[in-house]
Design a protein around this motif. Structure first.
Motif, short mmCIF file in Angstrom:
data_model
loop_
_atom_site.label_atom_id
_atom_site.label_comp_id
_atom_site.label_asym_id
_atom_site.label_seq_id
_atom_site.Cartn_x
_atom_site.Cartn_y
_atom_site.Cartn_z
N ARG A 86 3.28 2.76 -6.03
CA ARG A 86 2.69 3.63 -4.78
C ARG A 86 1.66 3.62 -4.44
NH1 ARG A 86 5.21 7.53 -6.61
NH2 ARG A 86 3.42 8.60 -7.54
N ALA A 87 0.83 3.76 -5.57
CA ALA A 87 -0.82 3.81 -5.36
C ALA A 87 -1.33 2.33 -4.90
CB ALA A 87 -1.39 3.79 -6.77
N PHE A 88 -0.64 1.17 -5.40
CA PHE A 88 -1.31 -0.08 -4.84
C PHE A 88 -1.04 -0.38 -3.44
CE2 PHE A 88 -0.37 -4.43 -3.96
CZ PHE A 88 -1.75 -5.09 -4.26
N VAL A 89 0.20 0.18 -3.13
CA VAL A 89 0.74 -0.17 -1.72
C VAL A 89 -0.23 0.76 -0.66
CG1 VAL A 89 2.63 0.61 0.09
CG2 VAL A 89 3.06 -0.44 -2.19
N LEU A 90 -0.40 1.95 -0.89
CA LEU A 90 -1.45 2.76 -0.20
C LEU A 90 -2.94 2.19 -0.25
CD1 LEU A 90 -0.31 6.32 -1.16
CD2 LEU A 90 -0.29 5.16 1.06
N GLU A 91 -3.37 1.75 -1.52
CA GLU A 91 -4.77 1.10 -1.30
C GLU A 91 -4.80 -0.22 -0.72
OE1 GLU A 91 -7.28 2.69 -2.18
OE2 GLU A 91 -6.67 4.26 -3.29
N LEU A 92 -3.72 -1.07 -0.77
CA LEU A 92 -3.82 -2.16 0.12
C LEU A 92 -3.65 -1.92 1.61
CD1 LEU A 92 -3.92 -5.26 -0.07
CD2 LEU A 92 -1.51 -5.44 -0.37
N PHE A 93 -2.94 -1.03 1.99
CA PHE A 93 -2.82 -0.66 3.58
C PHE A 93 -4.40 -0.19 3.78
CE2 PHE A 93 1.72 -0.07 3.58
CZ PHE A 93 2.06 -0.55 4.78
N ARG A 94 -4.94 0.70 3.05
CA ARG A 94 -6.06 1.11 3.36
C ARG A 94 -7.13 -0.09 3.26
NH1 ARG A 94 -5.29 6.20 -0.86
NH2 ARG A 94 -4.00 7.25 0.62
N ALA A 95 -7.27 -0.92 2.43
CA ALA A 95 -8.20 -2.09 2.23
C ALA A 95 -8.02 -2.85 3.65
CB ALA A 95 -7.86 -2.92 1.09
N HIS A 96 -6.69 -3.16 4.05
CA HIS A 96 -6.61 -3.88 5.24
C HIS A 96 -7.06 -3.18 6.41
CE1 HIS A 96 -4.98 -6.96 7.80
NE2 HIS A 96 -4.04 -6.20 8.19
N HIS A 97 -6.30 -1.90 6.73
CA HIS A 97 -6.48 -1.29 7.94
C HIS A 97 -7.89 -0.55 8.10
CE1 HIS A 97 -2.74 -2.58 9.48
NE2 HIS A 97 -2.11 -2.41 8.20
N GLN A 98 -8.35 0.08 6.79
CA GLN A 98 -9.57 0.75 6.93
C GLN A 98 -10.81 -0.21 6.75
OE1 GLN A 98 -9.16 3.95 4.06
NE2 GLN A 98 -8.65 5.65 5.85
N ASP A 99 -10.63 -1.01 5.85
CA ASP A 99 -11.72 -1.79 5.34
C ASP A 99 -11.89 -3.26 6.00
OD1 ASP A 99 -12.56 0.26 3.72
OD2 ASP A 99 -11.69 -0.55 1.90
N ARG A 100 -10.71 -3.51 6.94
CA ARG A 100 -10.52 -4.81 7.57
C ARG A 100 -10.47 -6.05 6.50
NH1 ARG A 100 -8.25 -2.63 11.64
NH2 ARG A 100 -9.33 -1.10 12.60
N LEU A 101 -10.11 -5.85 5.47
CA LEU A 101 -9.90 -7.14 4.27
C LEU A 101 -8.82 -7.60 4.93
CD1 LEU A 101 -11.09 -5.18 1.16
CD2 LEU A 101 -12.67 -6.63 2.78
N SER A 102 -8.89 -8.93 4.53
CA SER A 102 -7.76 -9.97 4.86
C SER A 102 -6.60 -9.91 3.80
CB SER A 102 -8.23 -11.43 4.79
OG SER A 102 -7.08 -12.28 5.21
N LEU A 103 -5.37 -9.81 4.16
CA LEU A 103 -4.07 -10.03 3.35
C LEU A 103 -3.79 -11.42 2.79
CD1 LEU A 103 -1.67 -7.71 5.74
CD2 LEU A 103 -2.71 -7.06 3.44
N ARG A 104 -4.72 -12.27 3.23
CA ARG A 104 -4.42 -13.53 2.80
C ARG A 104 -5.32 -13.90 1.75
NH1 ARG A 104 -2.51 -17.78 6.60
NH2 ARG A 104 -2.08 -16.92 8.77
N ASP A 105 -6.30 -13.05 1.42
CA ASP A 105 -7.54 -13.23 0.45
C ASP A 105 -7.00 -12.65 -0.88
OD1 ASP A 105 -9.61 -13.54 -1.19
OD2 ASP A 105 -11.11 -12.67 0.35
N PRO A 106 -6.86 -13.19 -2.05
CA PRO A 106 -6.52 -12.82 -3.28
C PRO A 106 -7.48 -11.75 -3.91
CG PRO A 106 -6.27 -15.20 -3.36
CD PRO A 106 -6.97 -14.88 -2.09
N GLU A 107 -8.77 -11.92 -3.33
CA GLU A 107 -9.65 -10.69 -3.71
C GLU A 107 -9.01 -9.43 -3.21
OE1 GLU A 107 -12.13 -10.84 -6.02
OE2 GLU A 107 -11.23 -12.78 -6.31
N THR A 108 -8.56 -9.21 -1.86
CA THR A 108 -8.08 -7.99 -1.29
C THR A 108 -7.10 -7.48 -2.07
OG1 THR A 108 -8.64 -9.03 0.90
CG2 THR A 108 -7.22 -7.05 0.68
#
Length: 202
Positions: A86-108
């Motif tokens: 649950r924590a990871f899902v929320l943080e990945l959503f935020r990284a992509h939609h708030q911080d504009r980090l790419s979902l293709r990038d392993p670093e994201t």
């Protein structure tokens, strides 16, 4: 338990998961997080029947997919338990939609795992060394979505079996308004009027 299908590329799914988290924290609701692939659903090869696909997201090379890496990353996080997932899902959503980090990038994915306080070496091991098993698990989620005729995210499946896509523009500002929004949604699903679509023009 309430099931919610999501895809990391979808901003409406992000809001839906944030709403679910508020309801979990303040109302004690329980949510099962399942994966959906808008890429698979909308693929031209599946146009004849999107609920009986012939092009499968879980079979694709990650470097050629917009979202497969993120879905596999979510399943890798799930190996550490529901709370970590649950924590990871929320943080990945935020990284992509708030911080504009790419979902293709392993670093994201690594950033989201760190923010969610995952065991990072274990996460990276599961993501890379257990990828075949993760693909099979993703296949199961996508099959469940097809069976339920999920077409968009977020789609919530209530304990009653009622299910619907739930798209809203702004996150509620307080737990009280979050509960009011959820109550309105569930009342519509349970109504004897059997409302199927309410959609404002853009």
């Amino acid at each position: 338990m309430i099931t919610v299908f999501f895809d990391f590329s979808c901003p409406f799914a992000w809001r839906g998961l944030e709403l679910a988290e508020v309801l979990r924290q303040h109302e004690g609701f329980e949510f099962e997080l399942l994966h959906f692939s808008l890429e698979q659903h909308n693929h031209p090869e599946n146009a004849a029947n999107r609920f009986e696909p012939t092009w499968f997201a879980h079979q694709q090379p990650t470097e050629e997919s917009k979202t497969l890496l993120s879905l596999l990353g979510s399943l890798a996080a799930k190996q550490q338990g529901a709370e970590c997932h649950r924590a990871f899902v929320l943080e990945l959503f935020r990284a992509h939609h708030q911080d504009r980090l790419s979902l293709r990038d392993p670093e994201t994915l690594k950033t989201a795992a760190q923010r969610a306080n995952l065991d990072l070496p274990r996460f990276e091991y599961d993501l890379h060394e257990n990828r075949d098993a993760l693909r099979e698990e993703l296949k199961e989620d996508l099959s469940d979505a097809c069976r339920l005729k999920v077409f968009g995210t977020p789609t919530f499946v209530l304990e009653s079996g009622d299910a619907a896509y739930f798209r809203f523009r702004e996150l509620p500002e307080t737990p009280e308004t979050a509960r009011a929004l959820w109550d309105l949604y569930t009342q519509v699903l349970a109504s004897e009027a059997r409302i199927e679509t309410v959609k404002k023009p853009r």
